[in-house]
Design an enzyme around this catalytic site. Structure first.
Site, short mmCIF file in Angstrom:
data_model
loop_
_atom_site.label_atom_id
_atom_site.label_comp_id
_atom_site.label_asym_id
_atom_site.label_seq_id
_atom_site.Cartn_x
_atom_site.Cartn_y
_atom_site.Cartn_z
N GLN A 88 0.85 -1.20 0.00
CA GLN A 88 0.00 0.00 0.00
C GLN A 88 0.88 1.25 0.00
OE1 GLN A 88 -3.46 -0.65 3.06
NE2 GLN A 88 -1.77 -2.02 3.59
N HIS A 144 -1.50 1.40 -4.28
CA HIS A 144 -1.87 2.81 -4.07
C HIS A 144 -0.98 3.76 -4.87
CE1 HIS A 144 -4.08 1.80 -0.02
NE2 HIS A 144 -4.76 1.45 -1.09
N ALA A 158 9.08 -3.74 12.80
CA ALA A 158 9.24 -4.45 11.53
C ALA A 158 10.70 -4.82 11.28
CB ALA A 158 8.71 -3.59 10.39
P1 OAD Z 1 -1.51 3.01 9.05
O1 OAD Z 1 -0.81 4.25 9.51
O2 OAD Z 1 -2.99 2.99 9.07
O3 OAD Z 1 -1.01 1.77 9.92
C1 OAD Z 1 0.36 1.53 10.14
C2 OAD Z 1 0.51 0.32 11.05
O4 OAD Z 1 1.90 0.09 11.23
C3 OAD Z 1 -0.10 0.51 12.45
O5 OAD Z 1 -0.90 -0.64 12.77
C4 OAD Z 1 1.11 0.60 13.37
O6 OAD Z 1 0.90 -0.01 14.63
C5 OAD Z 1 2.16 -0.17 12.58
N1 OAD Z 1 3.54 0.26 12.85
C6 OAD Z 1 4.01 1.47 13.16
N2 OAD Z 1 5.35 1.45 13.30
C7 OAD Z 1 5.75 0.17 13.06
C8 OAD Z 1 7.00 -0.51 13.07
N3 OAD Z 1 8.16 0.12 13.32
N4 OAD Z 1 7.01 -1.83 12.81
C9 OAD Z 1 5.85 -2.50 12.53
N5 OAD Z 1 4.65 -1.92 12.52
C10 OAD Z 1 4.58 -0.60 12.78
O7 OAD Z 1 -0.92 2.68 7.59
P2 OAD Z 1 -1.49 1.68 6.47
O8 OAD Z 1 -2.20 0.53 7.06
O9 OAD Z 1 -0.37 1.42 5.53
O10 OAD Z 1 -3.65 5.16 1.53
O11 OAD Z 1 -2.53 2.63 5.76
C11 OAD Z 1 -3.23 2.18 4.64
C12 OAD Z 1 -3.52 3.33 3.70
O12 OAD Z 1 -4.12 4.41 4.41
C13 OAD Z 1 -2.29 3.97 3.08
O13 OAD Z 1 -1.79 3.27 1.96
C14 OAD Z 1 -2.80 5.32 2.68
C15 OAD Z 1 -3.60 5.67 3.92
O14 OAD Z 1 -4.67 6.51 3.72
C16 OAD Z 1 -3.81 6.16 0.67
O15 OAD Z 1 -3.25 7.25 0.79
C17 OAD Z 1 -4.72 5.83 -0.46
#
Ligand code: OAD
Length: 234
Positions: free
Chosen positions: A90, A108, A219
């Site tokens: 994503q 995306h 991660a």
């Molecule tokens: P989110 O910001 O919603 O989620 C990120 C996840 O990564 C969270 O569950 C955190 O707990 C986790 N996280 C943070 N730091 C981390 C680390 N060091 N190691 C492992 N995990 C960690 O991001 P996405 O799920 O990618 O779309 O969001 C999905 C979509 O929402 C994006 O692609 C974007 C956004 O709106 C668009 O812009 C179309």
């Protein structure tokens, strides 16, 4: 073994690129409805360009981390064993590619590409874009937009993505909150197909209960450990 890996912003967090929904995340600081919709771009293209220009500059200064490197190793390791990794992200960054992944489905879109609203062509793009940039394909000025998927738009490559998911033996979601569809629905789709599911995240995601296996941690540590375990088992 065929693995379908879905990555999200958490995989790039330790490279210094912000996540979206964590405290202090991108959508906690900026309003997505003003910056990441086709309507926002039509209303105020300068504002939208400034947001993506800043993110592009951050990306060019960032480096892949151990999680990206481990996923590139998984691609090579599975291929050497007759298996396959389908990496679906994503993320709009290019850190998987810079770490060595050769095939990445960017559902995306990609921040380092421009799309021309006049001719429809995409081009590699590393500079600020702004409203005065010209299309390298057709020469039109002021019709370029970032090649990213905005809210209200359909993600890219969905046919290939769902076909790859249906072929997988294992679905693993890495660093994603599981709150944006259709990606958030992949785990339920995998379960319905009888595919084993694994989550790797800092903390349980919105969909945590749907995963057979859960690995929590950063991660940069949890992904290499997972990859070692997969490659050691084959
Ligand atoms: P989110 O910001 O919603 O989620 C990120 C996840 O990564 C969270 O569950 C955190 O707990 C986790 N996280 C943070 N730091 C981390 C680390 N060091 N190691 C492992 N995990 C960690 O991001 P996405 O799920 O990618 O779309 O969001 C999905 C979509 O929402 C994006 O692609 C974007 C956004 O709106 C668009 O812009 C179309």
């Amino acid at each position: 073994m065929r693995i379908f890996a879905l990555t999200g912003a958490g995989v790039s967090a330790e490279s210094g690129l912000g996540t979206f929904r964590d405290a202090g995340g991108i959508w906690a600081r900026f309003d997505p409805m003003k910056l990441a919709t086709p309507e926002a771009f039509a209303r105020d293209p300068d504002l939208v360009h400034a947001f993506y220009d800043a993110r592009r500059r951050n990306l060019l200064a960032a480096e892949p981390n151990a999680a990206h490197v481990a996923l590139a190793r998984l691609e090579a390791g599975l291929a050497a064993r007759g298996g396959e990794l389908f990496l679906c992200t994503q993320n709009i960054d290019d850190l998987h590619e810079r770490a060595g992944s050769t095939r990445v489905a960017h559902m995306h879109g990609e921040l380092l590409k421009a799309r021309c609203l006049a001719c429809g062509q995409t081009s590699r793009w590393r500079e600020d874009m702004g409203v005065t940039a010209s299309c390298p394909s057709c020469g039109e000025t002021g019709r370029l937009r970032p090649h990213v998927v905005w809210f209200g738009e359909i993600p890219l490559d969905l046919d290939a993505i769902f076909a790859a998911l249906a072929e997988a033996d294992l679905f693993v979601a890495i660093g994603t909150s599981g709150s944006v569809y259709p990606a958030a629905g992949f785990v339920a789709e995998a379960r319905a197909l009888g595919i084993r599911t694994c989550e790797i995240n800092l903390e349980p995601s919105d969909n945590a209960a749907l995963f057979d296996e859960r690995r929590y941690g950063r991660a940069s540590e949890a992904v290499p450990a997972f990859v070692e375990a997969v490659l050691a088992a084959r």
